[in-house]
Design a protein around this motif. Structure first.
Motif, PDB file in Angstrom:
ATOM      1  N   GLY A 157       3.395  -3.259   3.354  1.00  0.00           N
ATOM      2  CA  GLY A 157       3.739  -1.855   3.282  1.00  0.00           C
ATOM      3  C   GLY A 157       5.419  -1.802   3.149  1.00  0.00           C
ATOM      4  N   CYS A 165      -7.037   2.161  -5.496  1.00  0.00           N
ATOM      5  CA  CYS A 165      -7.547   1.576  -4.591  1.00  0.00           C
ATOM      6  C   CYS A 165      -9.004   1.169  -5.099  1.00  0.00           C
ATOM      7  CB  CYS A 165      -7.794   2.477  -3.453  1.00  0.00           C
ATOM      8  SG  CYS A 165      -8.765   1.802  -1.883  1.00  0.00           S
ATOM      9  N   LEU A 189       0.804  -1.061  -0.024  1.00  0.00           N
ATOM     10  CA  LEU A 189       0.025   0.006   0.004  1.00  0.00           C
ATOM     11  C   LEU A 189       0.672   1.344   0.167  1.00  0.00           C
ATOM     12  CD1 LEU A 189      -1.888  -2.231   1.293  1.00  0.00           C
ATOM     13  CD2 LEU A 189      -3.342  -0.544   2.035  1.00  0.00           C
ATOM     14  N   GLY A 190       2.086   1.213   0.440  1.00  0.00           N
ATOM     15  CA  GLY A 190       3.062   2.294   0.509  1.00  0.00           C
ATOM     16  C   GLY A 190       3.996   2.170   1.244  1.00  0.00           C
ATOM     17  N   ASP A 240       2.048  -2.789  -6.625  1.00  0.00           N
ATOM     18  CA  ASP A 240       2.528  -1.590  -5.840  1.00  0.00           C
ATOM     19  C   ASP A 240       1.555  -0.391  -5.715  1.00  0.00           C
ATOM     20  OD1 ASP A 240       2.611  -0.104  -8.251  1.00  0.00           O
ATOM     21  OD2 ASP A 240       4.836  -0.232  -8.396  1.00  0.00           O
ATOM     22  N   TYR A 241       2.051   0.524  -4.914  1.00  0.00           N
ATOM     23  CA  TYR A 241       0.911   1.491  -4.878  1.00  0.00           C
ATOM     24  C   TYR A 241       0.676   2.427  -6.261  1.00  0.00           C
ATOM     25  CZ  TYR A 241       5.020   4.631  -4.846  1.00  0.00           C
ATOM     26  OH  TYR A 241       6.062   5.251  -5.331  1.00  0.00           O
ATOM     27  N   ASN A 270      -1.101   3.481   5.452  1.00  0.00           N
ATOM     28  CA  ASN A 270      -1.191   4.187   3.976  1.00  0.00           C
ATOM     29  C   ASN A 270      -2.776   3.885   3.639  1.00  0.00           C
ATOM     30  OD1 ASN A 270       1.642   4.211   2.716  1.00  0.00           O
ATOM     31  ND2 ASN A 270       1.567   2.671   4.197  1.00  0.00           N
ATOM     32  N   GLU A 297       4.835   8.009  -0.313  1.00  0.00           N
ATOM     33  CA  GLU A 297       4.356   7.328  -1.221  1.00  0.00           C
ATOM     34  C   GLU A 297       3.395   6.426  -0.728  1.00  0.00           C
ATOM     35  OE1 GLU A 297       7.663   7.293  -0.438  1.00  0.00           O
ATOM     36  OE2 GLU A 297       8.834   7.046  -1.841  1.00  0.00           O
ATOM     37  N   GLU A 298       2.160   6.299  -1.222  1.00  0.00           N
ATOM     38  CA  GLU A 298       1.200   5.534  -0.846  1.00  0.00           C
ATOM     39  C   GLU A 298       0.176   5.494  -1.727  1.00  0.00           C
ATOM     40  OE1 GLU A 298      -1.146   7.066   2.200  1.00  0.00           O
ATOM     41  OE2 GLU A 298      -1.386   8.931   1.671  1.00  0.00           O
ATOM     42  N   LEU A 299      -1.039   4.472  -1.734  1.00  0.00           N
ATOM     43  CA  LEU A 299      -1.821   4.088  -2.711  1.00  0.00           C
ATOM     44  C   LEU A 299      -2.858   5.514  -3.107  1.00  0.00           C
ATOM     45  CD1 LEU A 299      -2.790   1.084  -3.854  1.00  0.00           C
ATOM     46  CD2 LEU A 299      -4.280   1.432  -2.339  1.00  0.00           C
TER      47      LEU A 299
END
Length: 328
Positions: A77, A57, A29-30, A263-264, A83, A50-52
């Motif tokens: 993560g 989503c 998720l990040g 990945d995110y 995240n 850095e994240e979703l």
């Protein structure tokens, strides 16, 4: 004669590493995390952002309902709980009838606004796979930061009170990682069954903690582990050690064969390690893939072969290593 070069992994196994039927979706998720562990292959930490996104989503939620073949949704993560998208993905996956795994560092329970997590996990019957790289405080704090062991113990006791480790629907697993090598006297993870007994005995006697399974995971030369090995001038010799311990019996059960890692940003990989080393999953024609690609195709069968690298020796050394522990 001392080996000085690494045999390409595909040459070692003498045939392409083929994909099996995909039943695990692992989502990173990040990189946001409340810890910055010295062995983290994600290089996550409090300063990472850095994240979703909402867009990815929503695609992932669509994906969960579109592909009944996916039986397990594995959230990681960073601290996945920090995240964007964590709660909606857990709830959607459970609604779609999937088993949900969260890879938790446990200490997140004591970060402001995350105290709801243990009850949320229990309500959704989330399988908790928790990092506890040793049952001795000093070793854990050296790897993960001062006070992490004490918070981890409190978190495990909290989960036990909710039924984790006791109720068959509330599974609590722990993960062992060896300390990073300081010299070239390398060793593999201890035998998983015996180490699990030692963990269970110590934690129950000293803290009245129970859990289900212990997973032993080898430190792959990726992320901060790779940086550490390079600083110590041990990177090449560690890879040579891992190759020298190659066990062909592990290949059949490698986690990359029945999972996809996303990945995110929505990009697809064969495993989380390939994700961190930017080695994307590919079609027979060499095209890279995204969650969107699979949704449009309506199929999970676009990947026929797993992308490999030298660090794959980490998963095939000794008894093997995977997100679910030893392979043989």
């Amino acid at each position: 004669m001392i080996q000085t070069e690494i045999t390409p992994f595909l040459e070692k196994i003498s045939s392409p590493l083929t994909k099996k039927e995909i039943n695990v979706l692992q989502i990173n998720l990040g990189k946001r995390c409340n810890l910055a562990c010295n062995h983290c292959h994600v290089e996550a930490g409090p300063q990472r952002t850095e994240e979703l996104s909402l867009e990815i989503c929503l695609e992932l939620i669509d994906f969960l309902f579109k592909f009944p073949e996916i039986k397990i949704v594995d959230l990681t993560g960073g601290a996945p709980e920090m995240n964007y998208g964590f709660k909606p993905l857990v709830e959607a996956a459970r609604l779609a009838g999937k088993q949900v795994i969260v890879r938790s560092n446990l200490t997140i329970f004591f970060v402001e606004s995350f105290g709801y997590l243990p009850e949320f996990f229990a309500k959704n019957q989330v399988r908790v796979v928790a990092s506890l790289p040793c049952y001795l405080a000093d070793n854990v704090d050296k790897m993960r930061g001062n006070g992490v062991f004490d918070d981890s113990i409190k978190a495990l006791q909290w989960l036990n009170k909710l039924g984790y480790g006791k109720d068959p629907n509330l599974i609590l697993d722990l993960v062992y990682n060896p300390q990073l090598p300081k010299d070239d006297k390398f060793s593999l993870t201890p035998e998983q069954t015996n180490l699990e007994i030692a963990y269970k005995t110590f934690l129950q006697e000293h803290f009245d903690i129970v859990f289900n399974n212990l997973f032993t995971i080898t430190n792959l030369p990726v992320g901060r582990t790779k940086l550490h090995l390079e600083r110590k001038k041990l990177y090449s010799s560690y890879l040579q050690f891992l190759e020298s311990q190659f066990n062909p019996d592990t290949v059949e059960n490698l986690m990359c064969r029945d999972e996809i890692s996303v990945d995110y940003l929505g990009n697809l990989y064969d495993c989380d390690f390939n994700q961190m080393m930017n080695l994307p999953a590919k079609t027979k024609n060499g095209k890279t893939l995204t969650i969107s690609t699979l949704l449009k195709a309506g199929s999970l069968d676009l990947i026929s072969e797993v992308q490999t690298s030298d660090y794959c020796y980490g998963c095939t050394a000794g008894c093997g290593s995977s997100c679910g522990g030893a392979l043989v």
